[in-house]
Design an enzyme around this catalytic site. Structure first.
Site, short mmCIF file in Angstrom:
data_model
loop_
_atom_site.label_atom_id
_atom_site.label_comp_id
_atom_site.label_asym_id
_atom_site.label_seq_id
_atom_site.Cartn_x
_atom_site.Cartn_y
_atom_site.Cartn_z
N LEU A 154 0.84 -1.20 0.00
CA LEU A 154 0.00 0.00 0.00
C LEU A 154 0.87 1.25 0.00
O LEU A 154 2.04 1.20 0.43
CB LEU A 154 -0.92 0.01 1.23
CG LEU A 154 -1.81 -1.24 1.38
CD1 LEU A 154 -2.64 -1.16 2.65
CD2 LEU A 154 -2.73 -1.42 0.17
N ALA A 155 0.27 2.36 -0.45
CA ALA A 155 1.06 3.60 -0.55
C ALA A 155 1.58 4.06 0.80
O ALA A 155 2.59 4.75 0.88
CB ALA A 155 0.19 4.69 -1.17
N CYS A 156 0.89 3.65 1.89
CA CYS A 156 1.32 4.09 3.23
C CYS A 156 2.53 3.30 3.71
O CYS A 156 3.03 3.52 4.82
CB CYS A 156 0.17 3.96 4.22
SG CYS A 156 -0.59 2.33 4.26
N GLY A 157 3.02 2.36 2.89
CA GLY A 157 4.26 1.68 3.22
C GLY A 157 4.10 0.32 3.86
O GLY A 157 5.09 -0.37 4.10
N VAL A 158 2.85 -0.08 4.15
CA VAL A 158 2.62 -1.41 4.72
C VAL A 158 2.02 -2.33 3.66
O VAL A 158 1.59 -1.86 2.59
CB VAL A 158 1.70 -1.37 5.97
CG1 VAL A 158 2.29 -0.49 7.05
CG2 VAL A 158 0.32 -0.89 5.59
#
Ligand code: FMN
Length: 180
Positions: A154-158
């Site tokens: 995901l774009a949030c890094g997770v």
């Protein structure tokens, strides 16, 4: 070839919305993009205009609007609606039947028989919220085809559920809904 209303919310997956706009246009469809006002803070509608060769809209009021009643004109024009990316906020507004910007007003003004495809994109915690699950169920009941997001980076890094389908897959679903 068909008239596709491509609706985009303010998501990190907006770059896939651009790819989708380009693919659908190259497949021969007429694609008109409508962005939420918040989406225009992340990306310019002008890019969608360049990719589709059509006017892209966001404003319902004020000097940036197109005509006097853009929402009615867009709703009557569409032969297929694709919401990609759809944020948690936008799907909540759609589930409630709100019309608080050009995008949601145009969808309310779209005839019921026009097929509708919803492609959510969001963080895993957002997707797991009971309110979001409830809204997705409601929209399915209301006749929307929901392309459930996948597990992935995901774009949030997770990594987890919430990744929007790839533009190629959304294009295939759009073709299926158009019966082509
Ligand atoms: C860079 C950035 C990326 C975002 N990505 C998402 C996303 O993928 N999914 C989501 O539901 N919200 C995301 N948000 C939060 C929404 O933009 C926010 O809820 C906004 O109010 C949605 O407005 P809209 O639904 O009218 O487009 C993001 C916000 C920012 C600043």
């Amino acid at each position: 070839m068909s008239k596709i209303l491509l609706c985009c919310g303010a998501s990190a997956a907006l770059h896939k919305g651009c790819d989708l706009a380009s693919r659908l246009t190259r497949a021969g469809h007429e694609v008109r993009a409508v962005l939420t006002p918040r989406a225009t803070e992340l990306i310019s509608p002008q890019l969608f205009e360049a990719l589709t060769g059509q006017v892209a809209a966001s404003a319902e009021f004020g000097p940036e609007r197109g005509g006097a009643m853009d929402h009615i004109e867009l709703g009557a024009w569409a032969e297929l609606v694709v919401v990609a990316p759809c944020t948690a906020d936008l799907l909540g507004r759609l589930a409630l039947g709100l019309g608080d910007d050009l995008l949601t007003s145009a969808l309310l003004a779209t005839p019921g028989e026009v097929p509708r495809l919803l492609c959510p994109a969001m963080n895993s915690n957002m997707l797991a919220q009971p309110a979001v699950r409830r809204n997705l169920d409601q929209l399915r009941q209301d006749g929307w085809r929901v392309a459930e997001p996948r597990e992935g980076e995901l774009a949030c890094g997770v990594s987890g559920p919430g990744r929007m389908l790839e533009p190629e897959e959304i294009g295939a679903l759009a073709a299926e809904l158009l019966g082509s």
